[in-house]
Design a protein around this motif. Structure first.
Motif, mmCIF file in Angstrom:
data_model
loop_
_atom_site.group_PDB
_atom_site.id
_atom_site.type_symbol
_atom_site.label_atom_id
_atom_site.label_comp_id
_atom_site.label_asym_id
_atom_site.label_seq_id
_atom_site.Cartn_x
_atom_site.Cartn_y
_atom_site.Cartn_z
ATOM 1 N N LEU A 1 0.782 -1.172 -0.064
ATOM 2 C CA LEU A 1 -0.016 0.037 -0.012
ATOM 3 C C LEU A 1 1.033 1.242 0.098
ATOM 4 C CD1 LEU A 1 -2.881 -1.094 2.459
ATOM 5 C CD2 LEU A 1 -3.062 -0.666 -0.064
ATOM 6 N N ALA A 2 1.773 1.298 0.977
ATOM 7 C CA ALA A 2 2.695 2.354 0.967
ATOM 8 C C ALA A 2 3.542 2.591 -0.312
ATOM 9 C CB ALA A 2 3.717 2.219 2.090
ATOM 10 N N ALA B 1 4.384 5.033 -5.957
ATOM 11 C CA ALA B 1 4.578 4.753 -7.432
ATOM 12 C C ALA B 1 3.195 5.715 -8.131
ATOM 13 C CB ALA B 1 4.546 3.301 -7.621
ATOM 14 N N ALA B 2 2.088 5.497 -7.551
ATOM 15 C CA ALA B 2 1.127 6.196 -8.342
ATOM 16 C C ALA B 2 1.074 7.878 -8.389
ATOM 17 C CB ALA B 2 -0.227 5.882 -7.555
ATOM 18 N N GLY B 3 2.308 8.262 -7.664
ATOM 19 C CA GLY B 3 2.352 9.850 -7.953
ATOM 20 C C GLY B 3 2.819 10.257 -9.132
ATOM 21 N N TYR C 1 -4.868 13.924 -1.600
ATOM 22 C CA TYR C 1 -5.652 12.813 -2.324
ATOM 23 C C TYR C 1 -5.326 11.432 -1.921
ATOM 24 C CZ TYR C 1 -7.876 10.493 -6.104
ATOM 25 O OH TYR C 1 -8.612 9.545 -6.985
ATOM 26 N N SER C 2 -4.074 11.279 -1.545
ATOM 27 C CA SER C 2 -3.696 10.003 -1.158
ATOM 28 C C SER C 2 -4.121 9.463 -0.001
ATOM 29 C CB SER C 2 -2.175 9.756 -0.875
ATOM 30 O OG SER C 2 -1.453 10.048 -2.369
ATOM 31 N N ILE D 1 2.618 11.334 4.502
ATOM 32 C CA ILE D 1 4.071 11.226 4.197
ATOM 33 C C ILE D 1 4.377 10.560 2.637
ATOM 34 C CG2 ILE D 1 5.977 10.210 4.950
ATOM 35 C CD1 ILE D 1 4.999 10.470 7.798
ATOM 36 N N PHE D 2 3.789 9.289 2.476
ATOM 37 C CA PHE D 2 4.144 8.580 1.140
ATOM 38 C C PHE D 2 3.579 9.476 0.247
ATOM 39 C CE2 PHE D 2 4.502 4.867 4.197
ATOM 40 C CZ PHE D 2 5.841 4.678 3.940
ATOM 41 N N GLY D 3 2.382 10.356 0.316
ATOM 42 C CA GLY D 3 1.879 11.058 -0.761
ATOM 43 C C GLY D 3 2.936 12.055 -1.078
#
Length: 206
Positions: free
Chosen positions: A53-54, A59-61, A130-131, A183-185
């Motif tokens: 998920l993280a 990656a989807a960024g 958004y994330s 953070i990951f977003g």
């Protein structure tokens, strides 16, 4: 979207065009494929699921930030959210996830508006906001844990997997995951910006 030479971008459009809808479809598909491809690793075990998920947020960024280079007015991110969240709901995600995704998109739209749809810094923050939709599918664990694990989609994972998941997803872990999505977003948004500068702009794609 750029914090420099903003006069090189065309003026902000007020209405959604067929081209906007095509961009939403193309980048929405890229976004969903990226998210699904990485999250498939989560079928191995619940711990890998959290890692996947993280990783998928980061990656989807890339497709999301590339999509933002096509966004010139309000509404596009919201429609993007409706399309992608609708597909996720059809695959078994809880309906509350759809609502959370649209709400996150609306807040992201506000961030982009303050950046006049040109600021990459605003784009990174918008992607982080958004994330937070990732929290939506797990939200029922807080208020209906038994119902969540007894749902048809979860039962397909098998008894051993569900037992491990039930032990792993304590309230503390879920709260930590909620914070980590931002953070990951941010990391995903920064990765997207870096690749835009290094590759996509040179290729004329951004």
């Amino acid at each position: 979207m750029s914090t420099q030479h903003t006069d090189q971008r065309p003026g902000i459009e007020l209405r959604m065009s067929p081209r906007d809808l095509i961009n939403i479809g193309i980048f929405g598909a890229l976004y969903i494929v990226t998210v699904f491809a990485i999250n498939m690793l989560g079928f191995l075990n619940p711990a890998v699921m959290l890692i996947a998920l993280a990783a998928s947020i980061v990656a989807a960024g890339v497709p999301f930030m590339l999509f933002l280079t096509r966004v010139q007015h309000a509404g596009m991110v919201t429609v993007f959210a409706i399309v992608t969240a609708g597909l996720l709901t059809l695959t078994g995600h809880p309906a509350i996830g759809f609502v959370i995704t649209v709400l996150c998109a609306l807040v992201a739209e506000i961030v982009l508006w303050f950046g006049r749809y040109r600021s990459r810094r605003a784009g990174v923050v918008a992607y982080a906001v958004y994330s937070m939709w990732y929290v939506g599918p797990m939200l029922p664990i807080f208020y209906d844990r038994e119902g969540y694990f007894s749902s048809e989609s979860m039962q397909q994972m098998g008894a051993d997997y569900l037992e491990q998941m039930d032990r792993l997803l304590s309230p503390a872990v879920l709260i930590g995951f909620t914070v980590s999505t931002v953070i990951f977003g941010l990391l995903g948004g920064l990765l997207g910006v870096r690749l835009l500068r290094k590759h996509f702009e040179k290729a004329g794609l951004a």
